[in-house]
Structures are given as C-alpha cells and as structure tokens.
Motif scaffolding. Structure first.
Motif, mmCIF file in Angstrom:
data_model
loop_
_atom_site.group_PDB
_atom_site.id
_atom_site.type_symbol
_atom_site.label_atom_id
_atom_site.label_comp_id
_atom_site.label_asym_id
_atom_site.label_seq_id
_atom_site.Cartn_x
_atom_site.Cartn_y
_atom_site.Cartn_z
ATOM 1 N N MET A 1 0.815 -1.187 0.000
ATOM 2 C CA MET A 1 0.000 0.000 0.000
ATOM 3 C C MET A 1 0.866 1.263 0.000
ATOM 4 O O MET A 1 0.555 2.219 -0.667
ATOM 5 C CB MET A 1 -0.939 -0.030 1.219
ATOM 6 C CG MET A 1 -1.986 1.030 1.163
ATOM 7 S SD MET A 1 -2.988 0.858 -0.318
ATOM 8 C CE MET A 1 -4.578 1.022 0.329
ATOM 9 N N LYS A 2 1.962 1.235 0.739
ATOM 10 C CA LYS A 2 2.863 2.382 0.799
ATOM 11 C C LYS A 2 3.499 2.636 -0.567
ATOM 12 O O LYS A 2 3.650 3.781 -0.980
ATOM 13 C CB LYS A 2 3.928 2.148 1.871
ATOM 14 C CG LYS A 2 4.765 3.366 2.144
ATOM 15 C CD LYS A 2 5.681 3.145 3.333
ATOM 16 C CE LYS A 2 6.403 4.420 3.663
ATOM 17 N NZ LYS A 2 7.184 4.324 4.869
ATOM 18 N N VAL A 3 3.839 1.559 -1.267
ATOM 19 C CA VAL A 3 4.437 1.689 -2.601
ATOM 20 C C VAL A 3 3.437 2.345 -3.553
ATOM 21 O O VAL A 3 3.797 3.213 -4.345
ATOM 22 C CB VAL A 3 4.896 0.306 -3.134
ATOM 23 C CG1 VAL A 3 5.326 0.410 -4.584
ATOM 24 C CG2 VAL A 3 6.018 -0.242 -2.276
ATOM 25 N N LEU A 4 2.184 1.948 -3.475
ATOM 26 C CA LEU A 4 1.149 2.526 -4.319
ATOM 27 C C LEU A 4 1.001 4.027 -4.049
ATOM 28 O O LEU A 4 0.893 4.825 -4.980
ATOM 29 C CB LEU A 4 -0.188 1.816 -4.087
ATOM 30 C CG LEU A 4 -1.367 2.329 -4.903
ATOM 31 C CD1 LEU A 4 -1.079 2.215 -6.390
ATOM 32 C CD2 LEU A 4 -2.615 1.559 -4.535
ATOM 33 N N ARG A 5 1.031 4.423 -2.794
ATOM 34 C CA ARG A 5 0.929 5.842 -2.439
ATOM 35 C C ARG A 5 2.120 6.621 -2.989
ATOM 36 O O ARG A 5 1.963 7.730 -3.495
ATOM 37 C CB ARG A 5 0.845 6.002 -0.926
ATOM 38 C CG ARG A 5 -0.484 5.468 -0.366
ATOM 39 C CD ARG A 5 -0.492 5.476 1.114
ATOM 40 N NE ARG A 5 -0.987 6.789 1.551
ATOM 41 C CZ ARG A 5 -1.086 7.124 2.810
ATOM 42 N NH1 ARG A 5 -0.706 6.291 3.759
ATOM 43 N NH2 ARG A 5 -1.564 8.294 3.141
ATOM 44 N N ILE A 6 3.299 6.033 -2.920
ATOM 45 C CA ILE A 6 4.495 6.687 -3.449
ATOM 46 C C ILE A 6 4.386 6.833 -4.961
ATOM 47 O O ILE A 6 4.686 7.887 -5.523
ATOM 48 C CB ILE A 6 5.775 5.919 -3.047
ATOM 49 C CG1 ILE A 6 5.992 6.052 -1.537
ATOM 50 C CG2 ILE A 6 6.981 6.423 -3.823
ATOM 51 C CD1 ILE A 6 7.089 5.177 -0.982
ATOM 52 N N LEU A 7 3.926 5.783 -5.639
ATOM 53 C CA LEU A 7 3.768 5.852 -7.097
ATOM 54 C C LEU A 7 2.729 6.906 -7.493
ATOM 55 O O LEU A 7 2.932 7.644 -8.467
ATOM 56 C CB LEU A 7 3.383 4.484 -7.653
ATOM 57 C CG LEU A 7 4.488 3.428 -7.635
ATOM 58 C CD1 LEU A 7 3.942 2.081 -8.089
ATOM 59 C CD2 LEU A 7 5.651 3.851 -8.495
ATOM 60 N N LEU A 8 1.651 6.980 -6.753
ATOM 61 C CA LEU A 8 0.638 7.989 -7.030
ATOM 62 C C LEU A 8 1.182 9.403 -6.806
ATOM 63 O O LEU A 8 0.887 10.320 -7.563
ATOM 64 C CB LEU A 8 -0.610 7.757 -6.180
ATOM 65 C CG LEU A 8 -1.460 6.561 -6.593
ATOM 66 C CD1 LEU A 8 -2.580 6.340 -5.584
ATOM 67 C CD2 LEU A 8 -2.022 6.742 -7.979
ATOM 68 N N LEU A 9 1.983 9.569 -5.794
ATOM 69 C CA LEU A 9 2.603 10.861 -5.527
ATOM 70 C C LEU A 9 3.551 11.247 -6.661
ATOM 71 O O LEU A 9 3.537 12.381 -7.139
ATOM 72 C CB LEU A 9 3.350 10.828 -4.186
ATOM 73 C CG LEU A 9 4.074 12.111 -3.799
ATOM 74 C CD1 LEU A 9 3.078 13.254 -3.636
ATOM 75 C CD2 LEU A 9 4.840 11.904 -2.519
ATOM 76 N N ILE A 10 4.343 10.301 -7.112
ATOM 77 C CA ILE A 10 5.265 10.554 -8.224
ATOM 78 C C ILE A 10 4.476 10.934 -9.478
ATOM 79 O O ILE A 10 4.834 11.875 -10.183
ATOM 80 C CB ILE A 10 6.174 9.331 -8.480
ATOM 81 C CG1 ILE A 10 7.159 9.166 -7.317
ATOM 82 C CG2 ILE A 10 6.911 9.463 -9.808
ATOM 83 C CD1 ILE A 10 7.930 7.867 -7.342
ATOM 84 N N LEU A 11 3.405 10.209 -9.748
ATOM 85 C CA LEU A 11 2.566 10.517 -10.900
ATOM 86 C C LEU A 11 1.981 11.919 -10.791
ATOM 87 O O LEU A 11 1.987 12.678 -11.763
ATOM 88 C CB LEU A 11 1.450 9.479 -11.028
ATOM 89 C CG LEU A 11 0.460 9.696 -12.161
ATOM 90 C CD1 LEU A 11 1.176 9.643 -13.515
ATOM 91 C CD2 LEU A 11 -0.640 8.663 -12.107
ATOM 92 N N ALA A 12 1.495 12.286 -9.630
ATOM 93 C CA ALA A 12 0.911 13.612 -9.429
ATOM 94 C C ALA A 12 1.949 14.709 -9.646
ATOM 95 O O ALA A 12 1.674 15.713 -10.314
ATOM 96 C CB ALA A 12 0.307 13.713 -8.035
#
Length: 93
Positions: free
Chosen positions: A1-12
């Motif tokens: 879940m933490k990895v997904l949040r990091i990826l979403l942050l990078i995308l944003a």
C-alpha cells in the motif's frame, strides 16, 4: 500500500511538471493559465501566444494574454495585444 501511495505521488508531481515543459506541444488556455498561476510568466505568455498564432480569434487566450501582461505592469503591451489580435506583440525575452 505504501508503494502505491508513493507511485501515485510521483505521478501527481510528474503531471504538475509536464505542462511547463511541453508548452510548445499544443497547449490549451487552461495550460497557459496554470503556468501563470504558478508564476511561470514567460511560459504562460509563450503558451497564450502559441494558441493565438494558431487561433487568432480565441478570445479566452486573448483575455489571458492581456490579463497576464496587465498583471505584470505591461499596460501598453496589453492594449497592443488586444488591438492587434494578440499574437504579434513583444515578448518577455
């Protein structure tokens, strides 16, 4: 879940940076307005002028360019842009 949040942050973050870097690749009035809001006045002016060179009758782009020039204290250039149709005034360079 933490990895997904990091990826979403990078995308944003990437999505925030892309319009400033691709101002020459077919921008919209919205893109130009976002550049202005971020303080990228040169990029915003370039984007508004690009739109106006392709669509001289685009009133939203014309208003955006005039508003940008006015907000920067460039009243004469804002007036000139409105009178000339927007696409052929002096640049920030």
């Amino acid at each position: 879940m933490k990895v997904l949040r990091i990826l979403l942050l990078i995308l944003a973050v990437t999505m925030l940076v892309i319009p400033a870097e691709t101002a020459d690749a077919g921008v919209s009035v919205h893109d130009a307005s976002v550049l202005k809001e971020r303080g990228d006045y040169k990029g915003a002016e370039r984007a508004f002028r690009e739109i106006l060179s392709a669509e001289p009758e685009n009133m939203e782009a014309l208003k955006g360019l005039a508003s940008l020039l006015k907000s920067r204290g460039r009243y004469g250039q804002a007036k000139e842009a409105l009178e000339s149709g927007g696409g052929r005034g002096p640049s920030l360079e």
